[in-house]
Design a protein around this motif. Structure first.
Motif, PDB file in Angstrom:
ATOM      1  N   ASN A 100       0.826  -1.204   0.000  1.00 53.95           N
ATOM      2  CA  ASN A 100       0.000   0.000   0.000  1.00 53.95           C
ATOM      3  C   ASN A 100       0.862   1.257   0.000  1.00 53.95           C
ATOM      4  O   ASN A 100       2.035   1.244   0.371  1.00 53.95           O
ATOM      5  CB  ASN A 100      -0.936   0.020   1.213  1.00 53.95           C
ATOM      6  CG  ASN A 100      -0.208   0.246   2.516  1.00 53.95           C
ATOM      7  OD1 ASN A 100       0.635  -0.553   2.915  1.00 53.95           O
ATOM      8  ND2 ASN A 100      -0.519   1.344   3.190  1.00 53.95           N
ATOM      9  N   GLY A 119      -4.753   2.230   0.580  1.00 52.43           N
ATOM     10  CA  GLY A 119      -4.664   2.563  -0.826  1.00 52.43           C
ATOM     11  C   GLY A 119      -3.521   1.815  -1.480  1.00 52.43           C
ATOM     12  O   GLY A 119      -2.350   2.053  -1.183  1.00 52.43           O
ATOM     13  N   SER A 125      -6.718  -1.609  -3.985  1.00 55.91           N
ATOM     14  CA  SER A 125      -6.880  -1.050  -2.647  1.00 55.91           C
ATOM     15  C   SER A 125      -7.770  -1.974  -1.813  1.00 55.91           C
ATOM     16  O   SER A 125      -8.488  -2.824  -2.348  1.00 55.91           O
ATOM     17  CB  SER A 125      -7.491   0.348  -2.726  1.00 55.91           C
ATOM     18  OG  SER A 125      -6.630   1.242  -3.401  1.00 55.91           O
ATOM     19  N   SER A 151      -2.209   4.960  -5.673  1.00 58.65           N
ATOM     20  CA  SER A 151      -2.953   5.593  -4.583  1.00 58.65           C
ATOM     21  C   SER A 151      -2.032   6.405  -3.683  1.00 58.65           C
ATOM     22  O   SER A 151      -0.913   6.002  -3.382  1.00 58.65           O
ATOM     23  CB  SER A 151      -3.669   4.515  -3.760  1.00 58.65           C
ATOM     24  OG  SER A 151      -4.299   5.079  -2.642  1.00 58.65           O
TER      25      SER A 151
END
Length: 597
Positions: A100, A119, A125, A151
């Motif tokens: 992430n 994210g 995600s 993200s």
């Protein structure tokens, strides 16, 4: 109330902290001693950090920790035992390893606890529902938000004020040829989300957005949206500000002078000049920027005057009053340069000074993320800082000047389940000036913090006034708020209604009478729900406010035989003297005869 005008008048008598010979702020890294041993992988530099959280996951009113980005992408969850010591609860949490970049939390399903959004960095995600006791369930598929993009710093806010928190997903569009754009994920209230960014014109087109911030820019009772954009130094992109017009958005970037041409990394929101309007500090690869509001909806660049341009590649940043002197300090994470800790002071005494080296928090490595909160509940705000290739730091606050200062901590809640009241603003008058703050979700840069806000009061032992501005603009005013406590703040319609059924029954009135302190005698935390007039005592005014028709024992809003039956069958101690006798009968009959207003 004109907070800006009052602030200007009150600030005339403020003595600057700088002129009082302050000792430096002081912190000690106690991560290992407190049970947290987590090293962030150097590979997280690819996605510019992996996020972290300092928040209450189990509802026991202390701050737990979530950490991301170690080798293998394992997420760690640490439980606070109430004293600031931690137990690793990662095993059995149900949270799978994920590469992430962003991390943010919010109670998306309104069940009273914080859920987790990770994210993904060019991978799907993930959204995890908090099921209690540090167990989480992956609900990404059912929620419909398995977004694959670059993200970055997501944030949450109830943009249309329907009672459900919505998620703004930020994407560094066109990273590694991934064309995913920003999304505003409208919470449908049934566990699912729908992207409405393009329909509401807040997708920012092809911008490489790094961070988003919901906050009430114009102080009209709903959250506006500010986007920090990467690569602005090339003048191809810029930051964007969208005004919320009751659930729709209008871009006001140019009108508000918010078009910052910087490589915007982190965004801190605060009221640095104490005028009750929110200011914005933004980190950059060249020159950090501080934009102060002028009171007329326009930002003014005060970076040089404040002395906070930094001159390093900046990332996460946060405003916090670390010594409780009522001036906001400013922490800045840097890349390959010492982190900064600018000491807050009166604007007349700017430029601000960097206390980082003396305070022991000038990390020389690569820092991306910082979260702030009172880990050991001693009234001082501590920090969790993620440094790439090193152990995560837990900086415990030992600042000596704080010993002579005071603070107030506020926990605004909404509804029967006392949900975190995201979007609630508070204007606090203490130490000769106003301060403004807002309870937000998804803050700084890829971080999440707790369900309270804390403001320093200087040497004052109470906040003279706290104006609580609920989402929608309704104001509840509190006065004489005692210092050095955490106070739960309820909406006016909830006062006295313990079971939140919309009525004040006799048992609730009796509980209020049992909490009676008398005029001017301050309550302790736990009795706030009976404080009808918000002056932090429980007296006859509060009892009368809660029960304008005291003989209505069944809480139906009228008097009838049911109230008489209830009185006799329950031998109600009506006058509160701890026994049932003719005095109770006499008092009840008198009130019953008087009727309801």
């Amino acid at each position: 109330m004109n907070w800006a005008a009052l602030s200007s008048m009150m600030s005339l008598g403020v003595v600057s902290a700088a002129s009082m010979g302050m000792a430096p702020l002081s912190f000690t890294d106690e991560a290992l001693a407190r049970g947290v041993n987590y090293t962030i992988s150097p590979f997280t530099q690819v996605q510019f950090g992996a996020g972290l959280g300092l928040l209450d996951l189990d509802g026991d009113q202390d701050l737990d920790i979530v950490l991301c980005g170690r080798t293998g992408f394992g997420v760690a969850v640490y439980e606070n035992d109430g004293s600031g010591n931690f137990t690793d609860r990662s095993i059995g949490s149900g949270i799978a390893a994920i590469n992430n970049s962003g991390f943010s939390t919010a109670d998306y399903d309104n069940d009273g606890d914080e859920d987790l959004f990770f994210g993904g960095w060019l991978v799907p995600s993930k959204l995890y529902r908090n099921d209690g006791n540090f167990v989480f369930t992956d609900v990404t598929a059912s929620a419909g938000i398995a977004i694959v993009g670059a993200s970055m710093g997501a944030s949450w806010g109830d943009y249309n004020q329907d009672g459900h928190l919505d998620l703004y997903y930020t994407a560094r569009t066109n990273t590694s040829n991934n064309t995913t754009k920003n999304q505003l994920l409208h919470n449908n209230g049934d566990g699912t989300f729908t992207d409405v960014a393009q329909a509401l014109n807040v997708d920012a087109e092809e911008d490489p957005t790094l961070v988003s911030a919901f906050f009430d820019f114009d102080r009209d009772g709903d959250d506006d949206l500010y986007l920090g954009t990467d690569k602005g130094n090339s003048f191809n992109w810029w930051n964007r500000l969208y005004r919320n017009d009751g659930g729709t958005f209008t871009e006001i970037t140019d009108d508000a002078n918010a078009r910052a041409y910087i490589d915007c990394m982190g965004i801190a929101i605060g009221d640095l000049n104490n005028d009750s309007f929110f200011d914005v500090y933004m980190t950059d690869t060249m020159r950090n920027a501080l934009y102060l509001q002028d009171g007329n909806g326009v930002f003014v660049d005060e970076s040089d005057n404040a002395g906070v341009t930094s001159g390093a590649v900046g990332w996460g940043t946060v405003f916090a009053d670390f010594d409780n002197d009522s001036f906001s300090d400013l922490y800045v994470c840097n890349l390959a340069a010492p982190n900064r800790l600018y000491r807050g002071e009166d604007i007349a005494d700017w430029p601000m000074n960097d206390d980082g080296p003396a305070a022991g928090v000038a990390l020389p490595g690569v820092s991306y993320c910082v979260a702030v909160g009172d880990i050991d509940n001693d009234g001082l705000l501590d920090m969790v800082v993620g440094d790439v290739g090193q152990r995560v730091k837990i900086y415990m606050n030992n600042s000596p000047d704080a010993a002579s200062n005071h603070m107030v901590r506020l926990r605004p809640v909404i509804g029967a389940q006392e949900l975190k009241a995201v979007g609630t603003c508070m204007n606090v008058l203490a130490n000769g000036k106003w301060q403004a703050t807002e309870l937000r979700a998804g803050v700084n840069y890829k971080t999440s913090e707790g369900n309270t806000v804390q403001l320093g009061l200087g040497t004052d032992t109470e906040a003279l006034v706290v104006d609580v501005v609920w989402p929608g603009g309704t104001i509840r005013q509190l006065t004489g708020v005692p210092a050095d406590q955490t106070w739960t703040v309820y909406e006016q319609e909830r006062i006295g209604d313990l079971n939140s059924d919309g009525n004040i029954e006799w048992t609730e009135r009796a509980a209020a009478m049992a909490a009676w302190t008398g005029p001017g005698v301050k309550i302790m935390p736990g009795a706030e729900i009976f404080d009808f007039d918000g002056d932090f005592d429980i007296d006859d005014d509060d009892i009368a406010g809660l029960s304008p028709c005291p003989a209505d024992l069944t809480g139906e809003g009228s008097l009838n035989f049911l109230d008489v039956s209830y009185f006799l069958s329950n031998t109600v101690n009506y006058n509160g003297d701890a026994s049932f006798n003719f005095l109770d009968v006499s008092a009840f009959l008198q009130d019953f005869g008087a009727g309801c207003p």
